[in-house]
Design a protein around this motif. Structure first.
Motif, mmCIF file in Angstrom:
data_model
loop_
_atom_site.group_PDB
_atom_site.id
_atom_site.type_symbol
_atom_site.label_atom_id
_atom_site.label_comp_id
_atom_site.label_asym_id
_atom_site.label_seq_id
_atom_site.Cartn_x
_atom_site.Cartn_y
_atom_site.Cartn_z
ATOM 1 N N SER A 92 16.848 51.103 -23.078
ATOM 2 C CA SER A 92 16.849 52.174 -24.064
ATOM 3 C C SER A 92 18.047 53.094 -23.881
ATOM 4 C CB SER A 92 15.546 52.974 -23.950
ATOM 5 O OG SER A 92 15.578 54.116 -24.780
ATOM 6 N N MET A 93 18.348 53.463 -22.628
ATOM 7 C CA MET A 93 19.480 54.353 -22.390
ATOM 8 C C MET A 93 20.800 53.678 -22.760
ATOM 9 S SD MET A 93 18.467 56.510 -18.937
ATOM 10 C CE MET A 93 17.562 55.221 -18.078
ATOM 11 N N VAL A 94 20.945 52.420 -22.402
ATOM 12 C CA VAL A 94 22.166 51.688 -22.752
ATOM 13 C C VAL A 94 22.302 51.572 -24.265
ATOM 14 C CG1 VAL A 94 23.294 49.429 -22.649
ATOM 15 C CG2 VAL A 94 22.281 50.416 -20.581
ATOM 16 N N ALA A 95 21.206 51.255 -24.953
ATOM 17 C CA ALA A 95 21.255 51.118 -26.409
ATOM 18 C C ALA A 95 21.579 52.443 -27.082
ATOM 19 C CB ALA A 95 19.923 50.578 -26.928
ATOM 20 N N THR A 96 21.035 53.542 -26.561
ATOM 21 C CA THR A 96 21.323 54.853 -27.136
ATOM 22 C C THR A 96 22.805 55.190 -26.999
ATOM 23 O OG1 THR A 96 19.092 55.677 -26.724
ATOM 24 C CG2 THR A 96 20.819 57.322 -26.973
ATOM 25 N N LEU A 97 23.386 54.908 -25.855
ATOM 26 C CA LEU A 97 24.821 55.137 -25.684
ATOM 27 C C LEU A 97 25.618 54.349 -26.719
ATOM 28 C CD1 LEU A 97 24.997 55.022 -21.785
ATOM 29 C CD2 LEU A 97 25.513 57.020 -23.200
ATOM 30 N N GLY A 98 25.260 53.094 -26.917
ATOM 31 C CA GLY A 98 25.963 52.271 -27.897
ATOM 32 C C GLY A 98 25.815 52.781 -29.310
ATOM 33 N N ARG A 99 24.622 53.179 -29.675
ATOM 34 C CA ARG A 99 24.381 53.697 -31.021
ATOM 35 C C ARG A 99 25.159 54.976 -31.285
ATOM 36 N NH1 ARG A 99 19.315 52.422 -33.899
ATOM 37 N NH2 ARG A 99 19.405 54.574 -34.636
#
Length: 254
Positions: free
Chosen positions: A187-194
């Motif tokens: 979730s944290m990695v995906a949020t950074l990407g988004r």
């Protein structure tokens, strides 16, 4: 058990006394593990404009200023921590909840945060604002408690259950009811990407065997990693991004 959040936590005299004793005796994870790992990951700071989120007593902020940062805006919600903070001519302390903090777009080259963002409820909203504050190719370097530590629903058994169910967890840490927010690594990695960040480093910090021999109280942290350390680069223009933080609250929807 009443929940204790944010400034209420670090301004609680019982909690504050316990926390200060932990730092004084160096029995936490900061001095041996987190501080050197973050220092190794930070870019050269000479001439940079920096924001330190959840600065506490200003140790990191002052180290950055002493390393040549042009200015460090050090932000914390705790009146007691800021009152005790070290002073430096290039460090400006600001009392604010991170949920309310806003800065001018494109005005800083580096945002750092040391073991503070697991207290933030709206992580996605904060990351989106950080991307806006940074210049293109600016860096965001931060550490948080590892999700295997925040995941357990029942503190006493320490069992990593309901890992995918993100949200608040209450713990006893010097006082009852300390609220931290569990998020998965994905979730944290995906949020950074988004939010327009390119992830450069993701490190699961654990003490080495040599460190455990020197500091036996760290032995438990060889059983599972206690901390995560991230470094990400703002790789997209803020104006090109749209993020409704409510859309990013569930990792299964990212």
């Amino acid at each position: 058990m009443a929940a204790v959040k944010g400034a209420d936590l670090y301004d609680d005299p019982v909690f504050l006394a316990g926390y200060r004793e932990l730092r004084r005796t160096k029995r936490g994870l900061n001095d041996v593990l987190e501080i050197p790992a973050m220092a190794a990951l930070l870019p050269p700071v000479r001439g940079l404009r920096v924001v330190d989120l959840g600065c506490g007593a200003g140790e990191l902020a002052v180290r950055l200023a002493e390393g040549g940062a042009a200015q460090v805006v050090a932000v914390d919600s705790s009146k007691a921590m800021l009152a005790a903070a070290r002073r430096h001519p290039r460090v400006r302390y600001v009392r604010s909840d991170l949920a309310d903090l806003d800065l001018a777009p494109g005005t800083v080259e580096l945002v750092v945060s040391s073991l503070a963002l697991h207290y933030v409820e709206d992580f996605a909203g904060l990351v989106a604002r950080i991307q806006d504050w940074l210049v293109r190719d600016g860096r965001f370097v931060f550490s948080v408690e590892h999700p295997v530590v925040t995941a357990p629903q029942r503190e006493a058994d320490g069992v990593i259950d309901n890992y995918a169910d993100e949200g608040p967890r209450q713990r006893k840490w010097f006082v009852d009811g300390v609220v931290k927010y569990h998020r998965t690594i994905g979730s944290m990695v995906a949020t950074l990407g988004r939010c327009g960040f390119r992830l450069e480093t993701l490190d699961e910090l654990q003490p080495t065997l040599d460190q455990v021999r020197q500091h036996p109280h760290l032995a438990i942290h060889r059983r599972r990693p206690p901390l995560l350390l991230f470094s990400a680069v703002a790789s997209e223009e803020a104006s090109a991004l749209t993020l409704d933080s409510s859309d990013a609250s569930d990792p299964r929807e990212l």
